[in-house]
Design an enzyme around this catalytic site. Structure first.
Site, PDB file in Angstrom:
ATOM      1  N   HIS A 188      27.448 -26.581 -13.158  1.00 16.51           N
ATOM      2  CA  HIS A 188      28.556 -26.185 -12.023  1.00 16.51           C
ATOM      3  C   HIS A 188      28.131 -25.439 -10.978  1.00 16.51           C
ATOM      4  CE1 HIS A 188      31.718 -27.589 -15.112  1.00 16.51           C
ATOM      5  NE2 HIS A 188      30.891 -26.989 -15.996  1.00 16.51           N
ATOM      6  N   SER A 238      27.376 -29.770 -18.653  1.00 18.29           N
ATOM      7  CA  SER A 238      27.775 -28.193 -18.578  1.00 18.29           C
ATOM      8  C   SER A 238      27.088 -27.689 -19.802  1.00 18.29           C
ATOM      9  CB  SER A 238      29.274 -28.380 -18.770  1.00 18.29           C
ATOM     10  OG  SER A 238      29.466 -27.083 -18.543  1.00 18.29           O
ATOM     11  N   GLU A 291      28.292 -30.412 -10.171  1.00 16.56           N
ATOM     12  CA  GLU A 291      29.200 -31.334 -10.853  1.00 16.56           C
ATOM     13  C   GLU A 291      28.978 -32.690 -10.340  1.00 16.56           C
ATOM     14  OE1 GLU A 291      32.701 -29.118 -10.305  1.00 16.56           O
ATOM     15  OE2 GLU A 291      32.023 -27.652 -11.339  1.00 16.56           O
TER      16      GLU A 291
END
Lengths: 287, 287
Positions: free
Chosen positions: B185, B143, B212
């Site tokens: 994401h 992330s 993800e």
């Protein structure tokens, strides 16, 4: 569908304030700038406009809202024709309205309702015939009403699960724009993935992703001009060099390479058959 | 950054259950399959792994979670190094850990914290130096930890407003992968638009959109292999024929034509310099 004389105006839907389930809250804002284009294409204020809120679960409110919106633009000859069954699509009153309309406007809601209640009926036949043969006849549709114009229609599908085979659901549309797959609310609802999967399924079709308050005026069943405040994303799968959609099992992540994407905004043009973009010169005015 | 000997593993983040603000709820699932790749690349269970939860607002919980996850994989030499200031990046303890690590793993959170607290410090210099010169040295990040690897780093931006100029915010990253812009994401948060705008701003850079539970193993600073259960979307702006990003005013919808997109999944490969995809033959096993 060669030599189309009518005009098609798919619209990406209005601002939805993020409250999808409460359709009432989405009614405040009907894209006036876009509707002004619809009225103009239909011949001006005296045009006979028929609003079909069949896709909606609150057809009375939606119909009233369009009545108000078109009235604001000076239109007086507006009818709301709510079709709730295939039988409703065969009544003399309904056929008369569709025969006399200069413009038919499909509301948002659930696109499957449009094709279930109207697909294959006399209304559908008159619409196709007039769209094909009558210059100045306009079929407009917003959100579900735009999506139903395709032949291969996106009927649903999870945006967050997209690119996993099986995340998008397809259904038969009205076949007014057979060379395209249309998706709406494109940016706010993050629908890139499901349009990509749809194009992977039907790579010979052009994928259109219409943002809210954005639409296209389509002439000759081919020549598209972008209107409104947002953008239209165009997916051209004819350049794909790899696409394993056909052979993958459901639930498996997809591979596709060399997909061509165009991001078009107000006044940019697209030729569907030639798959050619004509972008606006920098100095051109907003239409 | 020629002749890179180290390995870079950016990861798209874990399953977030849709509760963005409550970081605690996102901790249940750390992508074990992906971490197994990280451990393998770092030399196996005996590797010295240093977890840096600097991006997170709950570094203790995040650190504990990674300790557990790596322990499950049989690793014993795991340290958590929480850097909260540039001064923290200069302590002898911190530098010793980074010098002795086989793998440094950056957690998720806010990527700007990583570059604010570590960018330009001694830790940053050691990381770049070891990444460049040491075969088997691994820098992984999930992330925010993946996004910070770029030079031109996406620091924020609204997904729903994207393609309107100014919707994406850029900031300086750690410069470990200077030829790319990384977003994470990617599918669940609908980030196509903001990556497109980022690539319109920097069309000479490759845009990576990591889903993800999906990542890439990057060798030679160039050769990418997709790992995990989802997909990596690649944006190649080198084919653009029209791009008005530079001349548009903020708040105006953009036009860009002939953007090339690849959708890659497990084991597919990408060569950044050649801008070339090598997709997996159908019969190849899942890695």
């Amino acid at each position: 569908m060669n030599e189309i004389k009518g005009t098609l105006i798919p619209i990406g839907g209005n601002e939805d304030k993020g409250i999808e389930k409460e359709e009432m809250y989405t009614l405040e804002f009907v894209e006036e700038g876009i509707l002004a284009h619809v009225v103009k294409e239909a011949g001006g204020k005296d045009a006979n406009i028929v609003v079909i809120p069949t896709a909606s679960s609150i057809p009375i409110e939606v119909g009233d809202n369009y009545l108000k919106a078109f009235s604001k633009l000076g239109c007086k000859n507006i009818d709301v024709l709510d079709i709730r069954s295939k039988e409703d699509s065969e009544t003399e009153h309904a056929l008369m309205l569709i025969r006399n309309a200069n413009c038919v406007m499909f509301s948002g809601g659930d696109q499957s309702k449009i094709t279930d209640k109207i697909g294959g009926t006399s209304i559908h036949k008159i619409l196709v015939d007039r769209y094909k043969n009558e210059t100045g006849f306009v079929i407009a549709g917003t959100s579900a009403g735009a999506m139903a114009m395709a032949n291969e229609m996106i009927s649903g599908g999870s945006a967050s699960e997209s690119f996993i085979k099986g995340a998008v659901n397809m259904y038969n549309g009205l076949g007014l724009l057979p060379d395209a797959i249309i998706d709406t609310h494109f940016i706010r609802r993050g629908r890139f993935g499901r349009q990509s999967e749809a194009v992977a399924k039907f790579p010979h079709l052009i994928g259109f992703g219409l943002a809210e308050d954005t639409g296209m005026i389509i002439k000759n069943g081919n020549d598209c001009t972008v209107i409104g405040s947002g953008m239209v994303i165009i997916f051209d799968g004819s350049t794909l060099t790899h696409n394993n959609e056909k052979i993958l099992e459901e639930g498996t992540p997809m591979t596709m390479t060399n997909l061509t994407i165009h991001v078009l905004s107000n006044s940019d043009q697209y030729d569907i058959k030639k798959r050619e973009v004509k972008v606006l010169p920098i100095e051109a005015p907003f239409i």
